[in-house]
Design a protein around this motif. Structure first.
Motif, mmCIF file in Angstrom:
data_model
loop_
_atom_site.group_PDB
_atom_site.id
_atom_site.type_symbol
_atom_site.label_atom_id
_atom_site.label_comp_id
_atom_site.label_asym_id
_atom_site.label_seq_id
_atom_site.Cartn_x
_atom_site.Cartn_y
_atom_site.Cartn_z
ATOM 1 N N THR A 176 33.981 42.805 43.354
ATOM 2 C CA THR A 176 35.161 43.290 42.637
ATOM 3 C C THR A 176 34.828 43.733 41.222
ATOM 4 N N ALA A 177 35.685 44.569 40.671
ATOM 5 C CA ALA A 177 35.553 44.958 39.265
ATOM 6 C C ALA A 177 35.919 43.752 38.414
ATOM 7 N N GLY A 178 35.177 43.528 37.345
ATOM 8 C CA GLY A 178 35.409 42.332 36.545
ATOM 9 C C GLY A 178 36.430 42.513 35.437
ATOM 10 N N GLN A 179 36.645 43.740 35.028
ATOM 11 C CA GLN A 179 37.531 43.958 33.884
ATOM 12 C C GLN A 179 38.936 43.427 34.201
ATOM 13 N N GLU A 180 39.511 42.788 33.194
ATOM 14 C CA GLU A 180 40.747 42.051 33.429
ATOM 15 C C GLU A 180 41.839 42.890 34.087
ATOM 16 N N ARG A 181 41.983 44.147 33.637
ATOM 17 C CA ARG A 181 43.094 44.923 34.181
ATOM 18 C C ARG A 181 42.950 45.213 35.677
ATOM 19 N N PHE A 182 41.729 45.092 36.198
ATOM 20 C CA PHE A 182 41.558 45.348 37.631
ATOM 21 C C PHE A 182 41.994 44.155 38.481
ATOM 22 N N ARG A 183 42.234 43.026 37.825
ATOM 23 C CA ARG A 183 42.614 41.856 38.617
ATOM 24 C C ARG A 183 43.902 42.104 39.373
#
Lengths: 278, 342
Positions: free
Chosen positions: A142-149
């Motif tokens: 998964t993408a780690g950047q917070e907004r991708f959560r």
């Protein structure tokens, strides 16, 4: 509030593993708009769609978050034979090495400077032999950047296991572990197999998070813990093997076999781990 | 010539690094590429002559029916930056705000923003020789500046992964930091509806809009996705976030962007729908979730997408009519539904 850890009522893994793997379906995904629980959408064999695993394999062996797919050794989605399949998700801050860890495990390679930032979500399969059983891990990166959560947490609920990573050379990624645990608690199945990994230990000079800090945090939350290096390969296969062993055990009833103990396994087998200290 | 010889000859003739600095992948089909390129070269030459005539005198490019027709047939590389700047409004913004870009870079930074951008510098186009640390000049520094300035300029968005790939392409085409900044602003600030802000609502909305369009135009594919419980975000989020960078071949992406700058975000739906429609049968053969994911990756490869000129003609015919009214209506309803879900 992302800074608060999971409430104390959150059962640590050790306790959870003592119970039979079937539990309440409190967090079962809702079937709306004709969609089936994603769990039943695990890799099908060639040919007709699989029988709903619930019917095919009734009984307590099916973990609630997705009956693993059993069956005749067959050609799976990835074109490889397997007996049982599980979903594993890699989570953690941007740049902690999730993709590198996965590629190291999948292909045994570390090609510095060839990785691109993961945007969104991706997956790779690998089949492991666990005590004669072919276990297929479908590993979601998964993408780690917070907004991708908010884009990726929809997939948490289908995961049988989560590998939560931080980077030992990046303090912020370690400090964010609690926020990740909160996220996991909210969106993942409550009996998900969870492991904490401190990655990039090959960068000894740049290390800012001590092994003891990782151990302490892991202990606090009852999580198995290891330090890894996607670059050198340290403990990478072991982490995935441990997950596969635990999941396999949860999915079978073979009580004649000695019980697999994830914590002990990780503690004893992990290289460079503090096996002699308590 | 035997196929093996032909392949070897093509390998010898086609450079290992493309005109944009990207190394060709190990499995690059040199023979097929050369065959395509020999035809495409004729088209490129013809278009170059037409564009030179259109731009003769150096006046401003204005959006018009002629320009739209020309853009759809491809902007020659030598005019691409200038035309993108003109039709997107980036040039006007840059002219109205002299010195603004440089002031942004001189202003007080944000360590959080800087760190997020720095994490991705080495992970942006490692396959491009101009982005290597050892390159001279190294475009990593340019990329850093553009992303940092943009994050300072649009603080509601800051930096979102995916913007690194977009800014990277802008830098490769314009070869100019400030122009790249203003083009990024045109995309993120005006052309794309709120894809990159922390809530990513525009992205989620457009994924739902695509799902709805597929339901209308290719119900069997929609049924397959629903039957397997596959969320569209799983297979198309990168298409939208990266605007097809690193998904489709470089030349094809640039041709798509030509139209994106001139006609707006509707083009992304046209591309997505064309990819899906063209490979409908293939997609429908999928028997599992991983199989679906895999097929959605496969449909972005091969001659159909490499042959960019034909591909661009297809995107305006294959999906059928796609009015902006429909898109706007769908966006409004999907967005409202998402907001209601919380």
């Amino acid at each position: 509030d992302k800074s608060t850890g999971p409430p104390r009522s959150w059962r640590p893994l050790r306790e959870r593993t003592e119970r039979p793997p079937v539990m309440s379906r409190k967090k079962t995904p809702k079937c709306k708009g004709g969609s089936v629980p994603a769990a039943s959408a695990l890799p099908a064999a060639n040919g007709p769609r699989p029988v709903r695993p619930g019917t095919a394999h009734p009984g307590p062996e099916a973990p609630p978050n997705g009956p693993p797919q059993f069956g005749r050794p067959s050609l799976g989605g990835g074109g490889d034979f397997y007996d049982v399949a599980f979903k594993v998700m890699l989570v953690g801050d941007s740049g902690v090495g999730k993709t590198c860890l996965l590629v190291r495990f999948k292909d045994g390679a570390f090609l510095a400077g060839t990785f691109i930032s993961t945007v969104g979500i991706d997956f790779r399969n690998k089949v492991l032999d666990v005590d004669g059983v072919k276990v297929k891990l479908q590993i979601w990166d998964t993408a780690g950047q917070e907004r991708f959560r908010s884009v990726t947490h929809a997939y948490y609920r289908d995961a049988h296991a989560l590998l939560l990573l931080y980077d030992v050379t990046n303090k912020a990624s370690f400090d964010n572990i609690q926020a990740w645990l909160t996220e996991i608690q909210e969106y993942a199945q409550h009996n998900v197999v969870l492991m904490l990994l401190g990655n990039k230990v090959d960068s000894a000079h740049e290390r800012v998070v001590k092994r003891e800090d990782g151990e302490k945090l892991a202990k606090e939350y009852g999580l198995p813990f290891m330090e890894t290096s996607a670059k050198s390969g340290l403990n990478v296969d072991l982490a995935f093997t441990a997950i596969a062993k635990e999941l396999k055990q949860r999915s079978t009833k073979a009580s004649s076999e000695p019980r697999f103990r994830l914590h002990e396994y990780v503690k004893n087998e992990g290289q460079g781990s503090s096996c002699c200290r308590s | 010539m035997e196929p093996a010889e032909r392949l070897q000859a093509a390998r010898a003739r086609v450079p290992r690094v493309d005109p944009y600095g990207f190394e060709r992948p190990a499995d690059f089909d040199y023979a097929a590429y050369e065959e395509f390129f020999s035809t495409y070269l004729v088209i490129l030459t013809k278009r170059a002559i037409k564009w030179s005539r259109l731009l003769k005198g150096g006046g401003a490019v204005r959006r018009s029916a002629t320009v739209k027709r020309y853009v759809r047939k491809g902007i020659p590389l030598e005019h691409r930056a200038r035309v993108w700047m003109a039709v997107s409004g980036a040039q006007a913004q840059m002219d109205q705000n002299p010195g603004y870009y440089h002031r942004l870079l001189q202003g007080e930074g944000s360590s959080c923003l800087e760190e997020a951008i720095r994490t991705d510098l080495n992970r942006t186009f490692p396959d491009n020789v101009r982005f290597r640390k050892t390159a001279e000049p190294c475009l990593q520094k340019t990329l850093y500046n553009v992303l940092l300035a943009y994050g300072m300029h649009n603080q509601g968005v800051g930096y979102c992964q995916g913007m690194n790939f977009i800014a990277g392409y802008l830098i490769l085409i314009t070869k100019n930091e400030e122009e790249s900044f203003w083009l990024l602003d045109a995309l993120v600030g005006r052309i794309l509806p709120d894809y990159y802000s922390p809530a990513m609502l525009g992205l989620k909305t457009d994924q739902e809009v695509l799902a709805e369009l597929v339901r209308l135009k290719m119900p069997a594919v929609a049924a397959l996705m629903e039957g397997h419980g596959v969320l569209w975000t799983l297979v198309v989020s990168r298409w939208f976030i990266c605007l097809f960078v690193d998904i489709l071949p470089v030349e094809t992406v640039l041709r798509i962007w030509d139209c994106l700058f001139n006609e707006g975000s509707k083009i992304l739906f046209r591309v997505a729908l064309t990819l899906i429609k063209q490979h409908q049968t293939f997609i429908l053969e999928a028997t599992s979730v991983p199989d679906i994911c895999d097929r959605f990756k496969q449909i972005t490869r091969g001659s159909f997408v490499t042959e960019c000129h034909t591909f661009m003609q297809k995107i305006f015919s294959e999906p059928g009519s796609l009015s902006m009214t429909t898109i706007t209506r769908l966006r409004e309803s999907r967005r409202a539904a998402l907001l209601a879900q919380g």
